[in-house]
Design an enzyme around this catalytic site. Structure first.
Site, PDB file in Angstrom:
ATOM      1  N   TYR A  56      75.269  37.974  22.988  1.00 27.85           N
ATOM      2  CA  TYR A  56      75.538  36.588  22.567  1.00 27.85           C
ATOM      3  C   TYR A  56      76.013  36.527  21.112  1.00 27.85           C
ATOM      4  CZ  TYR A  56      74.154  35.185  27.101  1.00 27.85           C
ATOM      5  OH  TYR A  56      74.142  35.049  28.465  1.00 27.85           O
ATOM      6  N   GLN A  91      80.338  23.940  32.101  1.00 31.44           N
ATOM      7  CA  GLN A  91      79.568  25.171  32.336  1.00 31.44           C
ATOM      8  C   GLN A  91      79.736  26.093  31.135  1.00 31.44           C
ATOM      9  OE1 GLN A  91      80.013  26.606  36.718  1.00 31.44           O
ATOM     10  NE2 GLN A  91      81.908  25.523  36.205  1.00 31.44           N
ATOM     11  N   ASN A  92      80.686  25.761  30.270  1.00 29.40           N
ATOM     12  CA  ASN A  92      81.011  26.643  29.155  1.00 29.40           C
ATOM     13  C   ASN A  92      79.985  26.509  28.039  1.00 29.40           C
ATOM     14  OD1 ASN A  92      83.274  27.271  30.620  1.00 29.40           O
ATOM     15  ND2 ASN A  92      84.613  25.869  29.504  1.00 29.40           N
ATOM     16  N   HIS A 109      74.984  24.623  30.931  1.00 33.51           N
ATOM     17  CA  HIS A 109      74.550  26.026  30.829  1.00 33.51           C
ATOM     18  C   HIS A 109      74.184  26.414  29.407  1.00 33.51           C
ATOM     19  CE1 HIS A 109      76.856  27.130  34.774  1.00 33.51           C
ATOM     20  NE2 HIS A 109      75.706  26.519  34.996  1.00 33.51           N
ATOM     21  N   CYS A 117      63.429  28.323  19.765  1.00 27.71           N
ATOM     22  CA  CYS A 117      62.249  29.124  19.453  1.00 27.71           C
ATOM     23  C   CYS A 117      61.293  29.127  20.642  1.00 27.71           C
ATOM     24  CB  CYS A 117      61.532  28.550  18.222  1.00 27.71           C
ATOM     25  SG  CYS A 117      60.051  29.470  17.800  1.00 27.71           S
ATOM     26  N   CYS A 136      61.860  32.250  13.005  1.00 23.67           N
ATOM     27  CA  CYS A 136      62.135  30.843  13.326  1.00 23.67           C
ATOM     28  C   CYS A 136      62.114  30.040  12.021  1.00 23.67           C
ATOM     29  CB  CYS A 136      61.059  30.303  14.273  1.00 23.67           C
ATOM     30  SG  CYS A 136      61.113  28.501  14.447  1.00 23.67           S
ATOM     31  N   SER A 178      85.841  28.852  39.002  1.00 23.54           N
ATOM     32  CA  SER A 178      86.093  29.593  40.251  1.00 23.54           C
ATOM     33  C   SER A 178      85.220  29.094  41.398  1.00 23.54           C
ATOM     34  CB  SER A 178      85.818  31.089  40.029  1.00 23.54           C
ATOM     35  OG  SER A 178      84.441  31.270  39.701  1.00 23.54           O
ATOM     36  N   LEU A 204      93.912  27.655  37.901  1.00 22.87           N
ATOM     37  CA  LEU A 204      95.065  28.570  37.959  1.00 22.87           C
ATOM     38  C   LEU A 204      95.408  28.923  39.402  1.00 22.87           C
ATOM     39  CD1 LEU A 204      96.967  30.039  36.035  1.00 22.87           C
ATOM     40  CD2 LEU A 204      95.410  31.987  36.043  1.00 22.87           C
ATOM     41  N   GLU A 205      94.347  29.044  40.205  1.00 29.27           N
ATOM     42  CA  GLU A 205      94.537  29.386  41.631  1.00 29.27           C
ATOM     43  C   GLU A 205      93.448  28.681  42.420  1.00 29.27           C
ATOM     44  OE1 GLU A 205      94.070  33.497  40.910  1.00 29.27           O
ATOM     45  OE2 GLU A 205      91.897  33.365  40.753  1.00 29.27           O
TER      46      GLU A 205
HETATM   47  C1  BV8 Z   1      69.660  28.137  39.350  1.00 33.33           C
HETATM   48  C2  BV8 Z   1      75.577  30.967  30.862  1.00 33.33           C
HETATM   49  C3  BV8 Z   1      67.646  27.574  40.308  1.00 33.33           C
HETATM   50  C4  BV8 Z   1      75.526  32.417  30.635  1.00 33.33           C
HETATM   51  C5  BV8 Z   1      75.947  30.851  33.216  1.00 33.33           C
HETATM   52  C6  BV8 Z   1      69.850  34.750  43.318  1.00 33.33           C
HETATM   53  C7  BV8 Z   1      68.899  34.739  42.298  1.00 33.33           C
HETATM   54  C8  BV8 Z   1      68.856  33.715  41.351  1.00 33.33           C
HETATM   55  C9  BV8 Z   1      69.771  32.687  41.423  1.00 33.33           C
HETATM   56  C10 BV8 Z   1      70.710  32.732  42.430  1.00 33.33           C
HETATM   57  C11 BV8 Z   1      70.769  33.727  43.380  1.00 33.33           C
HETATM   58  N1  BV8 Z   1      71.809  33.475  44.213  1.00 33.33           N
HETATM   59  C12 BV8 Z   1      72.424  32.353  43.822  1.00 33.33           C
HETATM   60  C13 BV8 Z   1      71.759  31.891  42.762  1.00 33.33           C
HETATM   61  C14 BV8 Z   1      72.048  30.737  42.032  1.00 33.33           C
HETATM   62  C15 BV8 Z   1      72.797  31.208  40.795  1.00 33.33           C
HETATM   63  C16 BV8 Z   1      74.216  31.478  41.215  1.00 33.33           C
HETATM   64  O1  BV8 Z   1      74.948  30.541  41.488  1.00 33.33           O
HETATM   65  N2  BV8 Z   1      74.607  32.763  41.264  1.00 33.33           N
HETATM   66  C17 BV8 Z   1      75.958  33.071  41.700  1.00 33.33           C
HETATM   67  C18 BV8 Z   1      76.504  34.234  40.875  1.00 33.33           C
HETATM   68  C19 BV8 Z   1      75.928  33.377  43.190  1.00 33.33           C
HETATM   69  N3  BV8 Z   1      72.705  30.126  39.873  1.00 33.33           N
HETATM   70  C20 BV8 Z   1      71.732  30.113  38.970  1.00 33.33           C
HETATM   71  O2  BV8 Z   1      70.956  31.016  38.773  1.00 33.33           O
HETATM   72  C21 BV8 Z   1      71.642  28.818  38.180  1.00 33.33           C
HETATM   73  N4  BV8 Z   1      70.281  28.388  38.206  1.00 33.33           N
HETATM   74  O3  BV8 Z   1      70.153  28.231  40.431  1.00 33.33           O
HETATM   75  O4  BV8 Z   1      68.391  27.775  39.134  1.00 33.33           O
HETATM   76  C22 BV8 Z   1      66.321  27.126  39.900  1.00 33.33           C
HETATM   77  C23 BV8 Z   1      65.692  26.194  40.683  1.00 33.33           C
HETATM   78  C24 BV8 Z   1      64.442  25.772  40.316  1.00 33.33           C
HETATM   79  C25 BV8 Z   1      63.850  26.277  39.181  1.00 33.33           C
HETATM   80  C26 BV8 Z   1      64.510  27.208  38.386  1.00 33.33           C
HETATM   81  C27 BV8 Z   1      65.757  27.645  38.746  1.00 33.33           C
HETATM   82  C28 BV8 Z   1      72.009  29.031  36.736  1.00 33.33           C
HETATM   83  C29 BV8 Z   1      73.477  29.385  36.642  1.00 33.33           C
HETATM   84  C30 BV8 Z   1      73.862  29.421  35.188  1.00 33.33           C
HETATM   85  C31 BV8 Z   1      74.065  30.850  34.759  1.00 33.33           C
HETATM   86  N5  BV8 Z   1      74.663  30.849  33.439  1.00 33.33           N
HETATM   87  N6  BV8 Z   1      76.426  30.755  31.991  1.00 33.33           N
HETATM   88  C32 BV8 Z   1      76.708  32.818  29.809  1.00 33.33           C
HETATM   89  O5  BV8 Z   1      77.731  32.110  29.748  1.00 33.33           O
HETATM   90  O6  BV8 Z   1      76.573  33.908  29.241  1.00 33.33           O
HETATM   91  S1  BV8 Z   1      77.044  30.853  34.502  1.00 33.33           S
HETATM   92  C33 BV8 Z   1      78.554  31.454  34.015  1.00 33.33           C
HETATM   93  O7  BV8 Z   1      79.410  31.332  35.172  1.00 33.33           O
HETATM   94  C34 BV8 Z   1      79.279  30.660  32.960  1.00 33.33           C
HETATM   95  O8  BV8 Z   1      78.588  29.520  32.517  1.00 33.33           O
HETATM   96  C35 BV8 Z   1      80.531  30.195  33.688  1.00 33.33           C
HETATM   97  O9  BV8 Z   1      81.048  29.016  33.259  1.00 33.33           O
HETATM   98  C36 BV8 Z   1      79.996  30.082  35.030  1.00 33.33           C
HETATM   99  C37 BV8 Z   1      80.933  29.865  36.130  1.00 33.33           C
HETATM  100  O10 BV8 Z   1      82.046  30.694  35.944  1.00 33.33           O
HETATM  101  P1  BV8 Z   1      83.441  29.947  35.722  1.00 33.33           P
HETATM  102  O11 BV8 Z   1      83.310  29.022  34.571  1.00 33.33           O
HETATM  103  O12 BV8 Z   1      83.903  29.379  36.998  1.00 33.33           O
HETATM  104  O13 BV8 Z   1      84.336  31.148  35.253  1.00 33.33           O
HETATM  105  P2  BV8 Z   1      85.061  32.199  36.185  1.00 33.33           P
HETATM  106  O14 BV8 Z   1      85.533  33.311  35.308  1.00 33.33           O
HETATM  107  O15 BV8 Z   1      84.209  32.490  37.365  1.00 33.33           O
HETATM  108  O16 BV8 Z   1      86.340  31.407  36.744  1.00 33.33           O
HETATM  109  C38 BV8 Z   1      87.340  30.992  35.857  1.00 33.33           C
HETATM  110  C39 BV8 Z   1      88.361  30.216  36.683  1.00 33.33           C
HETATM  111  O17 BV8 Z   1      89.344  29.700  35.797  1.00 33.33           O
HETATM  112  C40 BV8 Z   1      89.069  31.069  37.709  1.00 33.33           C
HETATM  113  O18 BV8 Z   1      89.095  30.394  38.944  1.00 33.33           O
HETATM  114  C41 BV8 Z   1      90.505  31.209  37.152  1.00 33.33           C
HETATM  115  O19 BV8 Z   1      91.473  31.199  38.188  1.00 33.33           O
HETATM  116  C42 BV8 Z   1      90.626  29.957  36.327  1.00 33.33           C
HETATM  117  N7  BV8 Z   1      91.529  30.075  35.187  1.00 33.33           N
HETATM  118  C43 BV8 Z   1      91.717  31.159  34.400  1.00 33.33           C
HETATM  119  N8  BV8 Z   1      92.634  30.869  33.442  1.00 33.33           N
HETATM  120  C44 BV8 Z   1      92.999  29.567  33.629  1.00 33.33           C
HETATM  121  C45 BV8 Z   1      92.297  29.067  34.742  1.00 33.33           C
HETATM  122  N9  BV8 Z   1      92.481  27.819  35.196  1.00 33.33           N
HETATM  123  C46 BV8 Z   1      93.358  27.039  34.533  1.00 33.33           C
HETATM  124  N10 BV8 Z   1      94.063  27.446  33.449  1.00 33.33           N
HETATM  125  C47 BV8 Z   1      93.903  28.694  32.975  1.00 33.33           C
HETATM  126  N11 BV8 Z   1      94.611  29.090  31.886  1.00 33.33           N
END
Ligand code: BV8
Length: 234
Positions: A56, A91-92, A109, A117, A136, A178, A204-205
């Site tokens: 980070y 989400q960013n 997010h 802290c 802290c 995505s 983008l797609e």
């Molecule tokens: C939750 C911070 C429940 C970090 C992020 C098993 C175990 C545990 C959880 C899960 C599990 N299975 C599923 C889950 C749920 C899990 C999840 O969804 N996992 C996925 C991988 C399957 N979700 C969670 O854990 C969430 N919490 O469910 O809690 C709960 C319930 C009760 C009590 C407690 C908890 C928490 C999810 C948050 C995680 N943190 N970010 C960090 O940033 O370091 S997520 C991370 O992915 C980022 O925030 C990011 O924004 C997010 C999504 O990704 P995208 O933004 O979509 O980015 P990506 O690269 O994927 O896509 C980019 C897109 O842009 C592409 O489509 C591309 O084509 C397009 N693009 C590119 N260039 C351009 C463009 N478009 C236009 N113009 C351009 N120029």
């Protein structure tokens, strides 16, 4: 284009890509270089706090070398000039929407420019490095500070407010995501369940959730978002 009064804009890493911020799942993206399990889960932080803090710190430092681009500025113009409400649910974790002029923003997010802290629960604006030796500012304890980021397996912020917005909006726009990560990837389905709201994907797609959107515009956010905002304000 109809006149909308309550617009929700969900953004993902794709809206920051043209600013030079790495996305996650594109070629060369962050998850190609780092495993989620190593840097973006509470277990990773417990196992390797210095490694997670460094991941980070590297991304926080990048904030100084990137600028908002036309898509960020267009969304700020929409919020300023629309006769209605515009809420950005991002989400960013970067601060490009703020620096692009938007004000009504929900960072579901968390934010790179904040730490919190684990001892006194205070949240601090934070732009420099943070590590296990950093005390802290309020309770002076160390180790105590963690990135104010929602890791996988943690509950995103302000979900009640977001759910209410999804229920009340008449237009839901998704930009640059995505559709892989829940609960954000499920927002369009919540809106579609109410026939009155229109849904537009700008990406983008086609995303994983493209089939849920009534309208899809595929291309660069920097090109498509300003054009869409012109239509919404005309
Ligand atoms: C939750 C911070 C429940 C970090 C992020 C098993 C175990 C545990 C959880 C899960 C599990 N299975 C599923 C889950 C749920 C899990 C999840 O969804 N996992 C996925 C991988 C399957 N979700 C969670 O854990 C969430 N919490 O469910 O809690 C709960 C319930 C009760 C009590 C407690 C908890 C928490 C999810 C948050 C995680 N943190 N970010 C960090 O940033 O370091 S997520 C991370 O992915 C980022 O925030 C990011 O924004 C997010 C999504 O990704 P995208 O933004 O979509 O980015 P990506 O690269 O994927 O896509 C980019 C897109 O842009 C592409 O489509 C591309 O084509 C397009 N693009 C590119 N260039 C351009 C463009 N478009 C236009 N113009 C351009 N120029």
């Amino acid at each position: 284009m109809a006149s909308y009064k309550n617009i929700v804009v969900l953004t993902g890493a794709g809206i920051s890509a043209e600013s030079g911020v790495s996305t996650f799942r594109d070629a060369g993206g962050l998850w190609e270089k780092h495993r989620i399990e190593d840097v973006a889960t509470p277990e990773a932080f417990a196992r390797d706090p210095d490694g997670v803090q460094n991941f980070y710190n590297m991304r926080r430092a990048q904030l100084f070398s990137v600028e908002p681009h036309a898509a960020h500025h267009a969304l700020a113009r929409l919020e300023r000039d629309l006769d209605g409400q515009v809420t950005i649910v991002t989400q960013n974790v970067d601060n490009l929407h703020e620096r692009g002029g938007s004000q009504n923003i929900i960072h579901m997010h968390g934010e790179l420019a904040k730490v919190r802290c684990l001892s006194c629960y205070q949240i601090f604006d934070w732009l420099e490095d943070c590590d296990q030796q950093t005390p802290c500012p309020l309770c002076s304890r160390a180790p105590a500070l963690r990135p104010h980021i929602v890791w996988f397996g943690e509950m995103p912020f302000e979900m009640d407010r977001i759910e209410r917005l999804l229920y009340e909006c008449d237009l839901f726009i998704s930009v640059g995501t995505s559709g892989n990560v829940y609960p954000a990837a499920g927002f369009v389905s919540a809106v579609r369940s109410r026939a009155v709201a229109h849904t537009i994907e700008v990406n983008l797609e086609p995303s994983e959730g493209a089939s849920f959107f009534a309208e899809k515009r595929h291309g660069l956010a920097g090109d498509l978002v300003p054009l869409l905002v012109d239509e919404l304000l005309s």
